[in-house]
Structures are given as structure tokens and as C-alpha cells.
Design an enzyme around this catalytic site. Structure first.
Site: not given
Ligand SMILES: NC(=O)C1=CN([C@@H]2O[C@H](COP(=O)(O)OP(=O)(O)OC[C@H]3O[C@@H](n4cnc5c(N)ncnc54)[C@H](OP(=O)(O)O)[C@@H]3O)[C@@H](O)[C@H]2O)C=CC1
Ligand SMILES: CC(C)(CO)C(=O)C(=O)O
Length: 316
Positions: A12, A104, A130, A186, A257, A269
């Protein structure tokens, strides 16, 4: 354009910072107090391959401090926080506001549609990387692209306007009616690499230590893409496996991540990646044993990290 970024962590901040540099009126909305305070006092420090600079022409605030109705809400929380984050900025979403997700995983449109009609939701995928290296300080190195479309699949002028804004900000953005292909590929990539690394605590390159690592990753890719095909999405298994093999070869020392989240004691996630694939597979009666087992292991790992049992998450 007036743009509110909801979830101004690594991605972001990168996107919001680059859009602000192009003259857009950007507000970063987040709940990380130290990050907000650093941006408010010194600007956003953005370190890219081009330069290391501070961007001051943007606002950063908590959800309850944000005001004014933006043209675009760009959602960049982790997927498990999307619902609560959008509830926190519901007062900003007017009848003409569009909402874009480049997060994602699967299920993002379903969550956003609680706050905006399908014709005002934009959906896409990005390969930009990032990292939030400290409060108010984001790194992004290398190259990436953005592909997006209207969530209802229609050719809408505002989608081209957003794509142009992102492209002019240096984010290499195109409108692509085949975005679901990129999203599912992805998801397959993340379902394999993120969950295996989280279950084993391997870095991405360590999956290549023995043949079983890539073999398991390719097995997950095949399962996920079988589900995509059952949903009518065209996918390219060989290209997707080549990207997985390339990551194993080149992402030396990189912790995905999801593994970083577990090591930091945060929830992951996993539900919107492996969890969503397992749910979709069940609807089509497609066996996904590897994806399912990795889902169960990561649930156990994150429950152990949190010191709690994973309430309501048992697979039947
Ligand atoms: N990082 C990357 O390279 C890439 C990430 N993505 C995807 O992009 C999405 C964002 O990832 P990333 O930027 O890495 O995530 P980050 O964790 O860096 O950023 C998410 C931010 O959202 C904040 N947040 C949490 N809850 C709320 C809320 N209720 N309201 C407002 N803000 C909130 C978090 O605060 P706090 O930390 O305090 O919870 C955090 O600052 C994910 O779906 C990820 O998979 C996609 C491509 C690449
Ligand atoms: C790209 C990947 C899967 C690792 O190479 C990753 O780091 C992530 O999504 O967090």
C-alpha cells in the site's frame, strides 16, 4: 484522482507513494501507529532501484480519521483483514467510489462486494515486490507489472483511467480481460511455495535441496490449476511450474510472507490461498490432497504460534 489506500503496509505504501509522486491526492489509511506517525513526521521513505527518497505529498491516518469520498479505494491489507478494514472505511465509500484489490489469494471480490456494487470493483494481480523494513520505510527492488479488469468483466472507462494512473506512476499496468488466469496461476504459485516453506521453515531456495521439494510444489500447482480449469479459467501449468522452479533457483535466503507472518506470531493468508482452493475443489469434487494437507499443517503451525486451537477451522 483522489485515492485512499486501505492497508498501507509494504504494498500500500509503495503504490500510494508512487501515485502521490504523480500528483494524485493520496491518503494512506492504516492501523500501525508507529508507521503512521513516522510518515506524518518525516514523510514516507521509499527505497526503490531508482532512488531512496521521502515522499511528503500524502496524508497518513487511522480509519476513523479519514474523511472525504475518494474516487478510488485501493485495498492492500492482508486478505484476512479485508472485511474489517473495509468496515472501518465504509463512511468513505460513496456511490461513485470504485474499489480495487490487487491482493493475493481468492475471495477478494466477495468481501469487497459487501461495500460496493460489482460494476465498481476492480480486480487484478501484481508481481511488484515490497517490504516494510521499518516504520514509514518501504523497500521495493526489481521489476513488476500490474494487470487489472472490472470484476464484472465489462469494458468500463474508469478501469482504463486507473490503469493509466498506475502505469504513469511507473507500475507497468495494463487492462487485461484474462486477469483470472493470472490470479489463479499466482494462487497456485503461492499455495505451493508459501505453504511448503511455512510448514517446513525452509527458505524458498532450500526447497531445492532434494527432489521432493520441487516435486511437492509441482503437485500443488497441478491440483490448484485443475480447480481453476473446473471453474472455466484457462491456465498454463508448464509456465506456472517454470515460475515456481525459477523462484526455487533464485529466491536465495528468502522467507515467503506466510513464513514471516508465522515467525512474527501473526495469522497468515493461508485461508484465502490453500483454504479457498480446498473449498473450491470440494464444490467440483476434485481431490487436492497435497494442498489440503499443507493447509492443515499451516493451520496447526499458526495455532501453535498463537498458543490457541484454531477455532472453527476443522476440515470435514
Ligand atoms: N509484499 C509483497 O511483496 C506482495 C504482497 N502482495 C499481497 O498484497 C497484500 C498486502 O501485502 P503487504 O503489503 O505485504 O502486507 P503488510 O502486512 O505489509 O501491509 C498490510 C497493512 O494493513 C494494515 N491493516 C491491518 N488491518 C487493518 C485495518 N483494519 N485497517 C487498515 N489497515 C489495516 C496492517 O497493519 P498491521 O501490520 O498493524 O496489522 C499493515 O500495515 C497481501 O494480500 C499480499 O499477499 C502481493 C504481491 C506482492
Ligand atoms: C514470491 C514468494 C512466494 C516467494 O518466492 C513470496 O515471497 C511471497 O508471496 O511471500
Amino acid at each position: 484522482m483522489k485515492i485512499t489506500v486501505v492497508g498501507a503496509g509494504a504494498m500500500g505504501s509503495l503504490f500510494g507513494g508512487l501515485l502521490a509522486e504523480r500528483g494524485h491526492e493520496v491518503t494512506l489509511v492504516d492501523v500501525n501507529a508507529a508507521h503512521l506517525q513516522a510518515i506524518q513526521s518525516q514523510g514516507l521513505r521509499l527505497h526503490t532501484d531508482q532512488s531512496d527518497r521521502h515522499i511528503r505529498a500524502l496524508r497518513a491516518c487511522r480509519p476513523d480519521e479519514a474523511d472525504g469520498v475518494p474516487d478510488l479505494v485501493l485495498v492492500f491489507t492482508k486478505t484476512l483483514h479485508t472485511a474489517s478494514a473495509l468496515a472501518g472505511v465504509a463512511h468513505l465509500i460513496g456511490p461513485e467510489t470504485h474499489v480495487l484489490s490487487l491482493q493475493n489469494g481468492l475471495g477478494n471480490v466477495e468481501v469487497i462486494s459487501q461495500h460496493a456494487a460489482l460494476g465498481r470493483i476492480l480486480l487484478g494481480v501484481t508481481t511488484w515486490p515490497a517490504d516494510l523494513v521499518g516504520p514509514g520505510h518501504v523497500h521495493s527492488h526489481g521489476q513488476g507489472v500490474v494487470r487489472l479488469m472490472s470484476a464484472d468483466g465489462r469494458d468500463r472507462p474508469f478501469v482504463a483511467t486507473v490503469a493509466q494512473a498506475l502505469d504513469e506512476a511507473g507500475l507497468a499496468c495494463t487492462v487485461d480481460a484474462a486477469v483470472w488466469t493470472a490470479i489463479w496461476e499466482k494462487v497456485a504459485f503461492n499455495a505451493a511455495l508459501n505453504s511448503i516453506c511455512t510448514a517446513t521453515q525452509c527458505t524458498v531456495d532450500q526447497l531445492g535441496a532434494i527432489d521432493d521439494g520441487p516435486a511437492l510444489a509441482f503437485c500443488v500447482v497441478d491440483e490448484v490449476l485443475a480447480v481453476a480449469q473446473a471453474q472455466g479459467v484457462t491456465v498454463h501449468a508448464d509456465a506456472c511450474k517454470a515460475r515456481v522452479a525459477d523462484a526455487i533457483g533464485r529466491h536465495v535466503g528468502h522467507k515467503p510472507s506466510m513464513l514471516q507472518d508465522v515467525l512474527a506470531g501473526r495469522r497468515t493468508e493461508i485461508e484465502s490461498i490453500n483454504g479457498a482452493v480446498v473449498a473450491a475443489a470440494a464444490a467440483h469434487d476434485i481431490p487436492v490432497p497435497c494442498t489440503r494437507t499443507l493447509l492443515q499443517i499451516v493451520r496447526l503451525v499458526q495455532a501453535r504460534q498463537a498458543g490457541t486451537a484454531p477455532a472453527g477451522s476443522v476440515i470435514h
